[in-house]
Design a protein around this motif. Structure first.
Motif, PDB file in Angstrom:
ATOM      1  N   GLU A   1     155.716  94.134  57.708  1.00 53.64           N
ATOM      2  CA  GLU A   1     155.775  92.678  57.857  1.00 53.64           C
ATOM      3  C   GLU A   1     154.543  92.000  57.261  1.00 53.64           C
ATOM      4  O   GLU A   1     154.630  90.946  56.624  1.00 53.64           O
ATOM      5  CB  GLU A   1     155.874  92.301  59.341  1.00 53.64           C
ATOM      6  CG  GLU A   1     157.285  92.155  59.828  1.00 53.64           C
ATOM      7  CD  GLU A   1     158.058  91.159  58.992  1.00 53.64           C
ATOM      8  OE1 GLU A   1     157.554  90.054  58.741  1.00 53.64           O
ATOM      9  OE2 GLU A   1     159.164  91.489  58.572  1.00 53.64           O
ATOM     10  N   SER A   2     153.381  92.589  57.497  1.00 54.11           N
ATOM     11  CA  SER A   2     152.137  91.989  57.016  1.00 54.11           C
ATOM     12  C   SER A   2     152.108  91.937  55.494  1.00 54.11           C
ATOM     13  O   SER A   2     151.726  90.912  54.905  1.00 54.11           O
ATOM     14  CB  SER A   2     150.949  92.789  57.561  1.00 54.11           C
ATOM     15  OG  SER A   2     149.726  92.208  57.159  1.00 54.11           O
ATOM     16  N   LEU A   3     152.518  92.999  54.841  1.00 58.89           N
ATOM     17  CA  LEU A   3     152.523  92.995  53.370  1.00 58.89           C
ATOM     18  C   LEU A   3     153.474  91.928  52.840  1.00 58.89           C
ATOM     19  O   LEU A   3     153.194  91.290  51.819  1.00 58.89           O
ATOM     20  CB  LEU A   3     152.856  94.386  52.841  1.00 58.89           C
ATOM     21  CG  LEU A   3     151.680  95.349  53.055  1.00 58.89           C
ATOM     22  CD1 LEU A   3     152.147  96.789  53.024  1.00 58.89           C
ATOM     23  CD2 LEU A   3     150.582  95.107  52.016  1.00 58.89           C
ATOM     24  N   SER A   4     154.598  91.697  53.539  1.00 59.34           N
ATOM     25  CA  SER A   4     155.501  90.616  53.134  1.00 59.34           C
ATOM     26  C   SER A   4     154.838  89.245  53.301  1.00 59.34           C
ATOM     27  O   SER A   4     154.982  88.377  52.439  1.00 59.34           O
ATOM     28  CB  SER A   4     156.812  90.692  53.918  1.00 59.34           C
ATOM     29  OG  SER A   4     157.695  91.625  53.308  1.00 59.34           O
TER      30      SER A   4
ATOM     31  N   HIS B   1     158.302  86.687  50.626  1.00 56.04           N
ATOM     32  CA  HIS B   1     158.235  87.565  51.801  1.00 56.04           C
ATOM     33  C   HIS B   1     159.450  88.505  51.808  1.00 56.04           C
ATOM     34  O   HIS B   1     159.295  89.725  51.956  1.00 56.04           O
ATOM     35  CB  HIS B   1     158.180  86.723  53.087  1.00 56.04           C
ATOM     36  CG  HIS B   1     158.261  87.512  54.366  1.00 56.04           C
ATOM     37  ND1 HIS B   1     157.202  87.650  55.234  1.00 56.04           N
ATOM     38  CD2 HIS B   1     159.285  88.222  54.929  1.00 56.04           C
ATOM     39  CE1 HIS B   1     157.577  88.414  56.260  1.00 56.04           C
ATOM     40  NE2 HIS B   1     158.834  88.764  56.103  1.00 56.04           N
ATOM     41  N   GLU B   2     160.641  87.921  51.661  1.00 51.02           N
ATOM     42  CA  GLU B   2     161.864  88.745  51.750  1.00 51.02           C
ATOM     43  C   GLU B   2     161.945  89.744  50.598  1.00 51.02           C
ATOM     44  O   GLU B   2     162.286  90.911  50.807  1.00 51.02           O
ATOM     45  CB  GLU B   2     163.111  87.857  51.787  1.00 51.02           C
ATOM     46  CG  GLU B   2     163.170  86.863  52.949  1.00 51.02           C
ATOM     47  CD  GLU B   2     162.902  87.460  54.323  1.00 51.02           C
ATOM     48  OE1 GLU B   2     163.063  88.688  54.508  1.00 51.02           O
ATOM     49  OE2 GLU B   2     162.514  86.697  55.231  1.00 51.02           O
ATOM     50  N   LEU B   3     161.607  89.314  49.387  1.00 50.91           N
ATOM     51  CA  LEU B   3     161.698  90.235  48.255  1.00 50.91           C
ATOM     52  C   LEU B   3     160.616  91.310  48.329  1.00 50.91           C
ATOM     53  O   LEU B   3     160.829  92.440  47.858  1.00 50.91           O
ATOM     54  CB  LEU B   3     161.642  89.454  46.940  1.00 50.91           C
ATOM     55  CG  LEU B   3     162.160  90.149  45.682  1.00 50.91           C
ATOM     56  CD1 LEU B   3     163.501  90.851  45.889  1.00 50.91           C
ATOM     57  CD2 LEU B   3     162.273  89.140  44.543  1.00 50.91           C
ATOM     58  N   THR B   4     159.500  91.011  48.965  1.00 53.18           N
ATOM     59  CA  THR B   4     158.480  92.049  49.159  1.00 53.18           C
ATOM     60  C   THR B   4     158.994  93.141  50.105  1.00 53.18           C
ATOM     61  O   THR B   4     158.628  94.315  49.960  1.00 53.18           O
ATOM     62  CB  THR B   4     157.158  91.433  49.645  1.00 53.18           C
ATOM     63  OG1 THR B   4     156.702  90.497  48.656  1.00 53.18           O
ATOM     64  CG2 THR B   4     156.087  92.499  49.864  1.00 53.18           C
ATOM     65  N   HIS B   5     159.886  92.789  51.050  1.00 52.28           N
ATOM     66  CA  HIS B   5     160.517  93.848  51.867  1.00 52.28           C
ATOM     67  C   HIS B   5     161.242  94.862  50.976  1.00 52.28           C
ATOM     68  O   HIS B   5     161.291  96.064  51.284  1.00 52.28           O
ATOM     69  CB  HIS B   5     161.510  93.257  52.874  1.00 52.28           C
ATOM     70  CG  HIS B   5     160.864  92.703  54.116  1.00 52.28           C
ATOM     71  ND1 HIS B   5     159.966  93.411  54.879  1.00 52.28           N
ATOM     72  CD2 HIS B   5     161.003  91.498  54.730  1.00 52.28           C
ATOM     73  CE1 HIS B   5     159.580  92.667  55.912  1.00 52.28           C
ATOM     74  NE2 HIS B   5     160.190  91.497  55.841  1.00 52.28           N
TER      75      HIS B   5
ATOM     76  N   PRO C   1     146.573  80.262  47.424  1.00 52.30           N
ATOM     77  CA  PRO C   1     147.349  80.348  48.662  1.00 52.30           C
ATOM     78  C   PRO C   1     146.909  79.341  49.727  1.00 52.30           C
ATOM     79  O   PRO C   1     145.717  79.027  49.836  1.00 52.30           O
ATOM     80  CB  PRO C   1     147.070  81.772  49.166  1.00 52.30           C
ATOM     81  CG  PRO C   1     146.535  82.521  47.997  1.00 52.30           C
ATOM     82  CD  PRO C   1     145.845  81.512  47.129  1.00 52.30           C
ATOM     83  N   ASP C   2     147.884  78.858  50.509  1.00 48.27           N
ATOM     84  CA  ASP C   2     147.549  78.038  51.682  1.00 48.27           C
ATOM     85  C   ASP C   2     147.386  78.907  52.928  1.00 48.27           C
ATOM     86  O   ASP C   2     146.991  78.416  53.973  1.00 48.27           O
ATOM     87  CB  ASP C   2     148.587  76.939  51.910  1.00 48.27           C
ATOM     88  CG  ASP C   2     150.011  77.466  52.006  1.00 48.27           C
ATOM     89  OD1 ASP C   2     150.223  78.622  52.440  1.00 48.27           O
ATOM     90  OD2 ASP C   2     150.925  76.714  51.642  1.00 48.27           O
TER      91      ASP C   2
ATOM     92  N   ALA D   1     152.241  84.702  50.750  1.00 46.74           N
ATOM     93  CA  ALA D   1     151.167  83.714  50.582  1.00 46.74           C
ATOM     94  C   ALA D   1     150.555  83.783  49.184  1.00 46.74           C
ATOM     95  O   ALA D   1     150.319  82.753  48.536  1.00 46.74           O
ATOM     96  CB  ALA D   1     150.095  83.934  51.647  1.00 46.74           C
ATOM     97  N   ILE D   2     150.288  84.986  48.704  1.00 48.23           N
ATOM     98  CA  ILE D   2     149.614  85.137  47.404  1.00 48.23           C
ATOM     99  C   ILE D   2     150.526  84.703  46.254  1.00 48.23           C
ATOM    100  O   ILE D   2     150.081  84.056  45.297  1.00 48.23           O
ATOM    101  CB  ILE D   2     149.100  86.580  47.226  1.00 48.23           C
ATOM    102  CG1 ILE D   2     147.890  86.805  48.148  1.00 48.23           C
ATOM    103  CG2 ILE D   2     148.746  86.866  45.767  1.00 48.23           C
ATOM    104  CD1 ILE D   2     147.348  88.229  48.147  1.00 48.23           C
ATOM    105  N   ILE D   3     151.822  85.034  46.343  1.00 44.36           N
ATOM    106  CA  ILE D   3     152.756  84.648  45.271  1.00 44.36           C
ATOM    107  C   ILE D   3     152.924  83.132  45.246  1.00 44.36           C
ATOM    108  O   ILE D   3     152.873  82.515  44.179  1.00 44.36           O
ATOM    109  CB  ILE D   3     154.098  85.394  45.422  1.00 44.36           C
ATOM    110  CG1 ILE D   3     153.879  86.888  45.137  1.00 44.36           C
ATOM    111  CG2 ILE D   3     155.162  84.795  44.501  1.00 44.36           C
ATOM    112  CD1 ILE D   3     155.033  87.800  45.527  1.00 44.36           C
TER     113      ILE D   3
END
Ligand code: ASN
Ligand code: ZN
Ligand code: CA
Length: 317
Positions: free
Chosen positions: A167-170, A143-147, A185-186, A175-177
């Motif tokens: 935020e949603s893309l993170s 999530h953080e690195l996707t930011h 993904p869970d 989840a996908i990563i």
């Protein structure tokens, strides 16, 4: 530091054994991975509110102490996130140019958060009740690195609609990563480090945002001023669309045929890196995702139909 590239063993936040890439010399082993892009470096804030702190050094070359867990996971999960973006989407580090990835752990005392500072990742240890050290969750690290990916591509402004999409893309890539390295993904965020005394809960659910009181339809969007206009609230609207796109389902009487998480990742990666801009709105996000899916699968493909249905299900036509 000077030294030789090495692999050491360590234990993560949850006590799981894993390898970390290091540079070793007579001082010890540093959490410096020179095998990925311009490097992955992990630092220690030693419970102070100052970043980056000191580059992590372990005198005995083994990262098995309880205090090491947060650093081991921040370092290893940054590497896994790097590998996902490189191998799956052909993006070398967050900027596509091999940028150095810096993380600081043990930030502050009982600090219940993690964040991308604009130039590095930062992880608190949690208070032990709401959170344990936040780098202990791959979905949180991703999530953080996707930011950082967003900052160097679409540059979505962290306010209102564009902030919620950011935020949603993170969350979606978080989840996908995580799912890429397990059996899918869970569709929950931070479950591994959230409320250690309580089972089955999570910070957020993409599958059912309402479990955390968050909106799952555009008509339920938050329009107030808290949280930069609800960036961690309205993110759940498109989180639900991503979940439906991957898994299928009927939501507010709209049926979506699932296309799986790999194609969902491909569509959202292309959307983020090719079509979103700093002020993209939710309605424009829908148009952009349809365009990305059209590029990848063709205008009359089932994938494009599913993207349209997924956004329709959250109230965007
Ligand atoms: N954990 C939060 C996030 O990454 C921190 C923040 O709101 N800046 O979105
Ligand atoms: Zn975030
Ligand atoms: Ca998860």
């Amino acid at each position: 530091p000077q030294g030789t590239d090495a692999v050491s063993s360590g234990k993560g936040v949850l006590g799981d054994k894993k390898k970390v890439r290091t540079v070793k010399n007579k001082e010890g082993s540093y959490l410096l991975d020179r095998t990925r892009g311009k490097g992955i470096l992990t630092y220690d804030a030693a419970t102070k509110l100052l970043i980056p702190g000191k580059l992590w050094l372990d005198a005995d070359h083994k990262f098995n102490a309880a205090y090491d867990g947060a650093a081991v996971d921040a370092h290893a999960y940054a590497g896994q996130t790097f590998d996902y973006f490189k191998k799956v989407h052909g993006r070398s580090s967050y900027d596509g140019k091999g940028a150095r990835i810096i993380s600081t752990v043990h930030y502050g005392k009982d600090y219940n958060n993690a964040f991308w500072s604009g130039s590095q990742m930062v992880y608190g240890d949690g208070d032990g009740s709401v959170f344990i050290p936040l780098s202990g969750a791959l979905d949180v690290v991703a999530h953080e690195l996707t930011h950082a990916v967003t900052q160097t591509s679409a540059k979505l402004i962290y306010q209102g609609d564009s902030g919620a999409i950011n935020e949603s893309l993170s969350d979606i890539f978080g989840a996908i990563i995580e799912g890429h390295y397990s059996d899918g993904p869970d569709w929950q965020i931070a479950e591994d480090i959230f409320t250690p005394q309580k089972d089955g809960d999570a910070l957020r659910s993409l599958a059912d945002p309402t479990l955390n009181g968050l909106p799952d339809h555009y008509t339920k969007r938050y329009i107030g001023t808290e949280d930069f206009g609800g960036v961690h609230i309205n993110s759940s609207i498109s989180n639900k669309a991503a979940y439906l796109l991957a898994n299928g389902g009927t939501h507010y009487s709209v049926n979506v045929n699932g296309i799986g998480s790999d194609k969902t990742g491909a569509i959202f990666f292309r959307t983020l890196t090719q079509y979103l801009t700093p002020n993209t709105t939710f309605r424009q996000f829908r148009v952009a995702a349809i365009q990305a899916a059209t590029d990848l699968y063709g205008a009359s493909s089932p994938e494009v139909s599913s993207v349209k249905a997924a956004f329709s299900a959250i109230g965007l036509n």
